[in-house]
Write an enzyme that holds these catalytic residues in place. Structure first.
Site, PDB file in Angstrom:
ATOM      1  N   LYS A   1       0.881  -1.175   0.000  1.00  0.00           N
ATOM      2  CA  LYS A   1       0.000   0.000   0.000  1.00  0.00           C
ATOM      3  C   LYS A   1       0.920   1.226   0.000  1.00  0.00           C
ATOM      4  O   LYS A   1       1.416   1.657   1.037  1.00  0.00           O
ATOM      5  CB  LYS A   1      -0.896  -0.008   1.250  1.00  0.00           C
ATOM      6  CG  LYS A   1      -2.207   0.702   1.130  1.00  0.00           C
ATOM      7  CD  LYS A   1      -2.171   2.206   1.058  1.00  0.00           C
ATOM      8  CE  LYS A   1      -1.584   2.956   2.203  1.00  0.00           C
ATOM      9  NZ  LYS A   1      -1.248   4.356   1.796  1.00  0.00           N
TER      10      LYS A   1
ATOM     11  N   GLY B   1      -4.479   3.752  -1.893  1.00  0.00           N
ATOM     12  CA  GLY B   1      -5.379   4.374  -0.929  1.00  0.00           C
ATOM     13  C   GLY B   1      -4.616   5.126   0.134  1.00  0.00           C
ATOM     14  O   GLY B   1      -3.379   5.126   0.148  1.00  0.00           O
TER      15      GLY B   1
ATOM     16  N   GLY C   1      -4.590   1.749   4.551  1.00  0.00           N
ATOM     17  CA  GLY C   1      -3.423   1.275   5.314  1.00  0.00           C
ATOM     18  C   GLY C   1      -3.869   0.620   6.612  1.00  0.00           C
ATOM     19  O   GLY C   1      -3.368  -0.449   6.997  1.00  0.00           O
TER      20      GLY C   1
ATOM     21  N   GLU D   1      10.305   2.311  10.046  1.00  0.00           N
ATOM     22  CA  GLU D   1      11.315   3.276   9.585  1.00  0.00           C
ATOM     23  C   GLU D   1      10.655   4.646   9.607  1.00  0.00           C
ATOM     24  O   GLU D   1       9.846   4.958   8.737  1.00  0.00           O
ATOM     25  CB  GLU D   1      11.766   2.926   8.160  1.00  0.00           C
ATOM     26  CG  GLU D   1      12.402   1.560   8.023  1.00  0.00           C
ATOM     27  CD  GLU D   1      13.805   1.479   8.609  1.00  0.00           C
ATOM     28  OE1 GLU D   1      14.323   2.508   9.107  1.00  0.00           O
ATOM     29  OE2 GLU D   1      14.373   0.384   8.586  1.00  0.00           O
TER      30      GLU D   1
ATOM     31  N   CYS E   1      14.294  11.282   5.223  1.00  0.00           N
ATOM     32  CA  CYS E   1      14.281  10.962   6.653  1.00  0.00           C
ATOM     33  C   CYS E   1      15.659  11.165   7.278  1.00  0.00           C
ATOM     34  O   CYS E   1      15.765  11.552   8.429  1.00  0.00           O
ATOM     35  CB  CYS E   1      13.822   9.528   6.858  1.00  0.00           C
ATOM     36  SG  CYS E   1      14.779   8.359   5.886  1.00  0.00           S
TER      37      CYS E   1
ATOM     38  N   GLU F   1      11.160  17.348  13.189  1.00  0.00           N
ATOM     39  CA  GLU F   1      11.415  17.099  11.764  1.00  0.00           C
ATOM     40  C   GLU F   1      10.560  18.077  10.958  1.00  0.00           C
ATOM     41  O   GLU F   1       9.343  18.136  11.135  1.00  0.00           O
ATOM     42  CB  GLU F   1      11.025  15.660  11.409  1.00  0.00           C
ATOM     43  CG  GLU F   1      11.330  15.310   9.976  1.00  0.00           C
ATOM     44  CD  GLU F   1      10.914  13.885   9.619  1.00  0.00           C
ATOM     45  OE1 GLU F   1       9.736  13.540   9.820  1.00  0.00           O
ATOM     46  OE2 GLU F   1      11.757  13.135   9.113  1.00  0.00           O
TER      47      GLU F   1
HETATM   48  P1  NAD Z   1       2.781   9.211   6.668  1.00  0.00           P
HETATM   49  O1  NAD Z   1       3.020   8.570   7.987  1.00  0.00           O
HETATM   50  O2  NAD Z   1       1.793  10.291   6.571  1.00  0.00           O
HETATM   51  O3  NAD Z   1       2.333   8.119   5.600  1.00  0.00           O
HETATM   52  C1  NAD Z   1       3.126   6.993   5.319  1.00  0.00           C
HETATM   53  C2  NAD Z   1       2.233   5.890   4.797  1.00  0.00           C
HETATM   54  O4  NAD Z   1       1.354   5.463   5.837  1.00  0.00           O
HETATM   55  C3  NAD Z   1       1.337   6.285   3.627  1.00  0.00           C
HETATM   56  O5  NAD Z   1       1.228   5.206   2.745  1.00  0.00           O
HETATM   57  C4  NAD Z   1       0.011   6.571   4.312  1.00  0.00           C
HETATM   58  O6  NAD Z   1      -1.109   6.407   3.471  1.00  0.00           O
HETATM   59  C5  NAD Z   1       0.012   5.499   5.386  1.00  0.00           C
HETATM   60  N1  NAD Z   1      -0.811   5.789   6.550  1.00  0.00           N
HETATM   61  C6  NAD Z   1      -1.098   7.003   7.085  1.00  0.00           C
HETATM   62  N2  NAD Z   1      -1.868   6.835   8.200  1.00  0.00           N
HETATM   63  C7  NAD Z   1      -2.039   5.497   8.352  1.00  0.00           C
HETATM   64  C8  NAD Z   1      -2.736   4.701   9.309  1.00  0.00           C
HETATM   65  N3  NAD Z   1      -3.397   5.249  10.321  1.00  0.00           N
HETATM   66  N4  NAD Z   1      -2.702   3.361   9.180  1.00  0.00           N
HETATM   67  C9  NAD Z   1      -2.006   2.779   8.175  1.00  0.00           C
HETATM   68  N5  NAD Z   1      -1.359   3.484   7.222  1.00  0.00           N
HETATM   69  C10 NAD Z   1      -1.365   4.827   7.317  1.00  0.00           C
HETATM   70  O7  NAD Z   1       4.222   9.686   6.157  1.00  0.00           O
HETATM   71  P2  NAD Z   1       4.567  10.456   4.808  1.00  0.00           P
HETATM   72  O8  NAD Z   1       4.181  11.886   4.964  1.00  0.00           O
HETATM   73  O9  NAD Z   1       4.072   9.699   3.635  1.00  0.00           O
HETATM   74  O10 NAD Z   1       6.171  10.318   4.770  1.00  0.00           O
HETATM   75  C11 NAD Z   1       7.034  11.205   5.390  1.00  0.00           C
HETATM   76  C12 NAD Z   1       7.595  10.597   6.665  1.00  0.00           C
HETATM   77  O11 NAD Z   1       8.253   9.364   6.357  1.00  0.00           O
HETATM   78  C13 NAD Z   1       8.667  11.465   7.295  1.00  0.00           C
HETATM   79  O12 NAD Z   1       8.469  11.524   8.690  1.00  0.00           O
HETATM   80  C14 NAD Z   1       9.964  10.721   6.991  1.00  0.00           C
HETATM   81  O13 NAD Z   1      11.010  10.973   7.875  1.00  0.00           O
HETATM   82  C15 NAD Z   1       9.513   9.309   7.024  1.00  0.00           C
HETATM   83  N6  NAD Z   1      10.453   8.448   6.292  1.00  0.00           N
HETATM   84  C16 NAD Z   1      11.286   7.606   7.005  1.00  0.00           C
HETATM   85  C17 NAD Z   1      12.221   6.822   6.340  1.00  0.00           C
HETATM   86  C18 NAD Z   1      13.130   5.885   7.097  1.00  0.00           C
HETATM   87  O14 NAD Z   1      13.675   4.958   6.488  1.00  0.00           O
HETATM   88  N7  NAD Z   1      13.336   6.067   8.399  1.00  0.00           N
HETATM   89  C19 NAD Z   1      12.326   6.885   4.948  1.00  0.00           C
HETATM   90  C20 NAD Z   1      11.472   7.746   4.251  1.00  0.00           C
HETATM   91  C21 NAD Z   1      10.537   8.528   4.940  1.00  0.00           C
END
Ligand code: NAD
Length: 481
Positions: free
Chosen positions: A173, A204, A209, A247, A281, A381
């Site tokens: 997803k 979605g 998720g 992550e 990240c 962040e």
């Molecule tokens: P996000 O948490 O908003 O979304 C990430 C994913 O989770 C998306 O696919 C989203 O649809 C899904 N999601 C959101 N709420 C959910 C829920 N309640 N249940 C299940 N799935 C859900 O993050 P984002 O804005 O897409 O990404 C940015 C973040 O990702 C930043 O904080 C960044 O640091 C982090 N990131 C971390 C790494 C790492 O390896 N540590 C790598 C890349 C990005």
């Protein structure tokens, strides 16, 4: 207008029938296309399909079969590399050269490193020299993969490669903001001809998720995204003790000691903070500088930030692009505006977009000096091209400042003294350390601690994240599958 309305379940494409979402181009701020998401029913169909494929044989497949499958996937992704780069550039706003040379090539490098790790580590290994005892690594089962938008191919590749190599089947997803990249990737996987159901794609937002991780078919969750969502996922997974890799976000420190090459350290340090428009990240977003070189560092950082080009994604060059979305742009802008009013020293950039760009979610490369450790700017962040600079007076203070946030993803050290590099590297509470600009080797474990999450991806560690270890005593290895 183009409509993206497909999901991929059990080896074939199906019409999606869930929520409709507009897809906005971050460069023009206009609607580019429409995404029709998966429904919860499609999510259930995908997890059931992955379960069937696991039980039907993928879970018992041998390493050679899985290696051949991974190689096929790599070949097919290579064949679509330019399509993927163009899509990432349009969807995320990544400048096209960066999309090709970093976004797509990092994904391929990770997949190749996973493939190499498979060649060295069989499923069954002796525990000691005594042949009566061995360890066996077995796939955990059906994996739920949830990914963010900021490295939309790379973050998926890390999970896809590990899960496939481990012998798991999976449901991906991707972020609702980067589904088009995932759809092209899925076309490549379809061309690789994996057994039906080994890989499934649903699109979605958070509701889908959440439905995915709530499915009783899911045995292991690999999540990359924000710390806030990571907390939710960890709590949900705990209900069924589902194994998880998280992550999450970061606020990584870059420590410049007085004996570093200042020009190189600043050029690389600012580039690392600003690349991908600050949406990484592991961005080196907090610069800590020895007091003796602080004033020079601040002056030079202002020059480098002012010279950092911001421009449109389709143009060739080493510029940075926009933030991905209106909300991400608003968050970055609000942060910069808030800090300006707190009286911290703005030495480059500031609010608003660069003068030559009339539309788009473009932020200015921004640097604040004299940022104290209790400031939100130091702690939170931001996920935009914003750097903080803070002086220190001793190695101990540098380490304390580096460790002074709840995150623990990466740390960067710049010094000519190998003994100091070693000491400081050991003292940082992070998952990854890079000294003097030396990048991580492909296949090195990627991940963090604290609010940056737990578990590791990439190489052998990325495979183990999808496996369980079983100890077997008294039964010699007869069938090496
Ligand atoms: P996000 O948490 O908003 O979304 C990430 C994913 O989770 C998306 O696919 C989203 O649809 C899904 N999601 C959101 N709420 C959910 C829920 N309640 N249940 C299940 N799935 C859900 O993050 P984002 O804005 O897409 O990404 C940015 C973040 O990702 C930043 O904080 C960044 O640091 C982090 N990131 C971390 C790494 C790492 O390896 N540590 C790598 C890349 C990005």
């Amino acid at each position: 207008m183009t409509v993206f309305d497909q999901v991929y379940i059990g080896g074939s494409w199906r019409q999606a029938d869930g929520e409709k979402r507009p897809l906005i181009n971050p460069d023009t701020q206009a609607q580019d296309a429409e995404l029709i998401c998966a429904s919860v029913d499609a999510c259930h169909a995908a997890t059931a399909s992955a379960r069937r494929a696991f039980e039907a044989g993928w879970g018992r497949s041998d390493l050679l079969t899985r290696r051949a499958a991974l190689n096929q996937v790599i070949t097919q992704i290579e064949a679509r590399a330019e399509d993927l780069a163009q899509c990432i550039s349009r969807e995320l706003g990544a400048p096209i050269d960066f999309a090709r040379s970093a976004q797509v090539s990092a994904a391929l490098a990770h997949l190749r490193a996973t493939e190499r790790a498979m060649t060295t580590r069989p499923q069954d290994r002796p525990l000691t020299t005594n042949p009566d005892h061995r360890l066996r690594y077995e796939p955990l089962g059906v994996a739920g993969l949830i990914t963010p938008w900021n490295w939309p191919l790379n973050q998926v590749a890390l999970k896809l490669g590990g899960a496939l190599a481990a012998g798991c089947t999976m449901v991906l997803k991707p972020s609702e903001l980067s589904s088009r990249t995932a759809l092209i990737l899925t076309e490549a996987i379809h061309a690789a001809d994996l057994p039906p159901g080994v890989f499934n794609l649903i699109t979605g937002a958070s509701d889908i998720g959440a439905a995915l991780i709530a499915s009783p078919d899911i045995d292991v969750v690999s999540f990359t995204g924000s710390t806030q969502t990571g907390r939710f996922i960890a709590a949900e997974a705990a209900q069924r003790m589902t194994r998880t890799t998280l992550e999450l976000g970061g606020k990584s420190a870059n420590i410049l000691f007085e004996d570093c090459n200042l020009e190189t350290a600043l050029t690389q340090g600012l580039a690392h903070c600003f690349r991908n428009a600050g949406q990484s990240c592991n961005a080196a977003s907090r610069m800590l500088i020895a007091r003796d070189i602080y004033d020079d560092a601040v002056a030079l950082a202002a020059q480098i930030a002012d010279a950092t080009q911001v421009d449109r994604p389709h143009l060739s060059g080493a510029h940075i692009g926009p933030q991905i979305s209106a909300s991400q742009y608003a968050k970055v802008q609000a942060f910069i505006a808030g800090v300006e009013t707190q009286g911290m020293r703005l030495i480059a950039g500031g609010t608003g977009r660069p003068n030559h760009l009339e539309t788009g979610y473009y932020s200015r490369p921004t640097v604040f000096a004299d940022v104290p450790p209790d400031a939100p700017l130091f702690q939170d962040e931001i996920f935009g091209p914003v750097l903080t600079m803070t002086p220190f007076d001793s190695e101990e203070e540098a380490i304390a400042l580096a460790n002074a946030t709840p995150y623990g993803l990466a740390g960067y050290i710049q010094t000519a003294d190998p003994a100091r590099a070693d000491r400081v590297a050991k003292s940082l509470r992070v998952g990854m350390v890079q000294v003097n600009g030396i990048s991580r080797e492909d296949g090195a474990p990627f991940g963090g601690r604290g609010l940056s999450g737990y578990g590791r991806e990439a190489g052998l560690w990325g495979i183990r994240a999808f496996q369980d270890v079983k100890s077997i005593s008294g039964a010699a290895l007869v069938d090496p599958v």
